[in-house]
Design an enzyme around this catalytic site. Structure first.
Site, PDB file in Angstrom:
ATOM      1  N   CYS A  51      36.618 -50.488 -37.133  1.00  0.00           N
ATOM      2  CA  CYS A  51      37.019 -51.482 -38.143  1.00  0.00           C
ATOM      3  C   CYS A  51      36.511 -52.874 -37.746  1.00  0.00           C
ATOM      4  O   CYS A  51      35.312 -53.089 -37.717  1.00  0.00           O
ATOM      5  CB  CYS A  51      38.539 -51.431 -38.351  1.00  0.00           C
ATOM      6  N   HIS A  56      39.440 -46.277 -39.929  1.00  0.00           N
ATOM      7  CA  HIS A  56      40.260 -46.042 -38.736  1.00  0.00           C
ATOM      8  C   HIS A  56      40.383 -44.537 -38.475  1.00  0.00           C
ATOM      9  O   HIS A  56      41.303 -43.898 -38.995  1.00  0.00           O
ATOM     10  CB  HIS A  56      41.666 -46.608 -38.945  1.00  0.00           C
ATOM     11  N   GLU A  76      41.467 -43.098 -35.928  1.00  0.00           N
ATOM     12  CA  GLU A  76      42.729 -42.826 -35.202  1.00  0.00           C
ATOM     13  C   GLU A  76      43.921 -42.771 -36.145  1.00  0.00           C
ATOM     14  O   GLU A  76      44.980 -42.279 -35.782  1.00  0.00           O
ATOM     15  CB  GLU A  76      42.939 -43.883 -34.102  1.00  0.00           C
TER      16      GLU A  76
END
Lengths: 256, 202
Positions: free
Chosen positions: B81, B179, B181
């Site tokens: 990001c 993202h 994650e």
């Protein structure tokens, strides 16, 4: 194509998850970890935590709670509201494990700090939440600290518009009830091109599709209803008649 | 076990990233120490924040020149990001600010001046890329600025009224606009595949 989100809201009071009814009555649910873990397994699009007694008691954000959630661990986007007063709080909330930060009472207390937070974390990561009600005299903003409502100052919101990405409008009187969200709340924000997350009394009904069809609505959030049944989120998502191609397919998983 | 040095420069969701890497089977280490970071197999630059604030923090700690040096010795670097955006030449967010310049290209406001927040799919340009199995998978995005640069660095794009780059790569440095994650199963698998591929350690 970006998908509209079906989010889950979790209300936390004194470190416990509660069911909230119209910001007046609170029924205990339990510890936060299993609640959030379930939502993560169910594949909800986003988890929104409202830690409701942090501002009231001047406690600041609950970093331990955020860390406990991200330590589960979860891989669902998280947004946190609770006691955020300045940019240092916001940065710490993010480093503790929340991707987005929500401010609410700061709108009354110190709007200048909303700008400072935005300059530090970026406006994409900042949301503004407003508990609202509507009647024939207009839209009213409820200040849950002094329990008073006053006519919404739209100019103040428009002045802050460059500093937040989405506005969470909470139909607080409808919270805890099914299919009560007042769709009349959307009009003024649609006219002013403000991206919205709608929450409070939506329920798994035709109303959810109507709200999602509104151009500026990017997400609808469910709260209390998710506490009643395993895989409740999948059930809700299935029941929404809104165009399936504009919604993400939620994938249930045991673990990654 | 592959070690991943997560750069702690005061901006970013380092805690959740670290947990995700651990469940993906890696050994994450959050640090602002150049010595410690240089010992890790991969450097990961996270980021949730504004570009100007973040690059100032990197400069103050001297981590900017450290990361540039690491890229020159071909150390695998991942930017996520804002971390991806910091890898580029400059950005217009919060005034015009120079980035790390590891991947040539500018970061500019999205063409429709909107925020791109939520779940969207990625389309890989080269169907033989090591990330090919993630073509058309959905990931979580949260940004209002985007990469604009030479197409030779663009691995994947995403449709948001217009297509824009969402994975960029130069040598052993790769950046994700989304993202991974926080993109549930697909995101963790993509992180796993990327780390294993660019570190050349299976």
């Amino acid at each position: 194509m970006i998908k509209k989100r079906i989010s889950a809201s979790v209300i936390v009071k004194s470190n416990r998850v509660v069911q909230s009814i119209s910001y007046r009555k609170y029924l205990p649910i339990g510890s936060i970890e299993p609640v959030v873990e379930n939502l993560d397994r169910w594949g909800v699009d986003e988890i929104i935590i409202f830690d409701i007694d942090r501002s009231k008691n001047n406690l600041g954000p609950n970093y331990d709670l955020i860390k406990a959630i991200s330590s589960i661990p979860i891989s669902t986007p998280l947004a946190y509201a609770g006691g955020i007063n300045n940019y240092k709080d916001a940065i710490r909330v993010i480093s503790s494990g929340s991707e987005r930060v929500i401010v609410d009472n700061l709108f009354f207390k110190n709007p200048k700090n909303i700008k400072n937070i935005s300059n530090a974390i970026g406006s994409q990561a900042l949301l503004l939440a407003l508990p609202l009600s509507i009647n024939k005299n207009g839209i009213f903003h409820y200040n849950y600290l002094n329990k008073k409502s006053k006519l919404l100052d739209l100019h103040k919101i428009l002045d802050l518009k460059p500093y937040f990405s989405e506005l969470i409008i909470i139909d607080y009187l409808s919270q805890g009830f099914d299919s009560k969200f007042d769709i009349g709340l959307l009009e003024i924000f649609n006219e002013n091109d403000i991206d919205l997350v709608c929450y409070g009394g939506i329920g798994a009904s035709e109303l959810s599709s109507q709200i999602l069809a509104s151009k500026n609505v990017k997400s609808i959030a469910f709260g209390n209803i998710l506490n009643y049944g395993e895989l409740k989120f999948q059930e809700i998502k299935k029941s929404i008649k809104y165009s399936k191609k504009n919604l993400r397919r939620s994938i249930f998983r045991e673990k990654i | 076990m592959i070690s991943v040095g997560i750069v702690d420069y005061g901006v970013g969701n380092i805690h959740s990233l670290s947990k995700s890497l651990r469940i993906a089977g890696f050994r994450p280490e959050i640090s602002s120490s150049k010595e410690l970071l240089s010992k890790s197999d991969i450097i990961l630059l996270p980021g949730v924040g504004s570009f100007s604030f973040a690059i100032d923090n990197l400069k103050k700690s001297g981590l900017d020149s450290f990361i540039i040096k690491q890229s020159k010795i071909n150390k695998p670097i991942i930017g996520i990001c804002l971390g991806m955006q910091l890898l580029c030449s400059n950005s217009t967010e919060g005034g015009i600010n120079k980035g790390l310049g590891i991947i040539p290209g500018k970061i500019k406001r999205m063409s429709n001046s909107k925020f791109h927040i939520g779940w969207n799919s990625i389309q890989l340009k080269n169907k033989n890329h090591f990330l090919k199995r993630f073509n058309n998978h959905e990931f979580f995005f949260n940004h209002g600025y985007q990469f604009a640069g030479n197409q030779k660095y663009v691995i994947a794009e995403t449709e948001f009224e217009k297509s824009f780059p969402t994975i960029i790569k130069k040598n052993n440095t790769i950046g994700f606009q989304f993202h991974p994650e926080k993109s549930q199963k697909a995101g963790i698998q993509l992180l796993k595949k990327t780390i294993k591929s660019i570190s050349n350690i299976e």
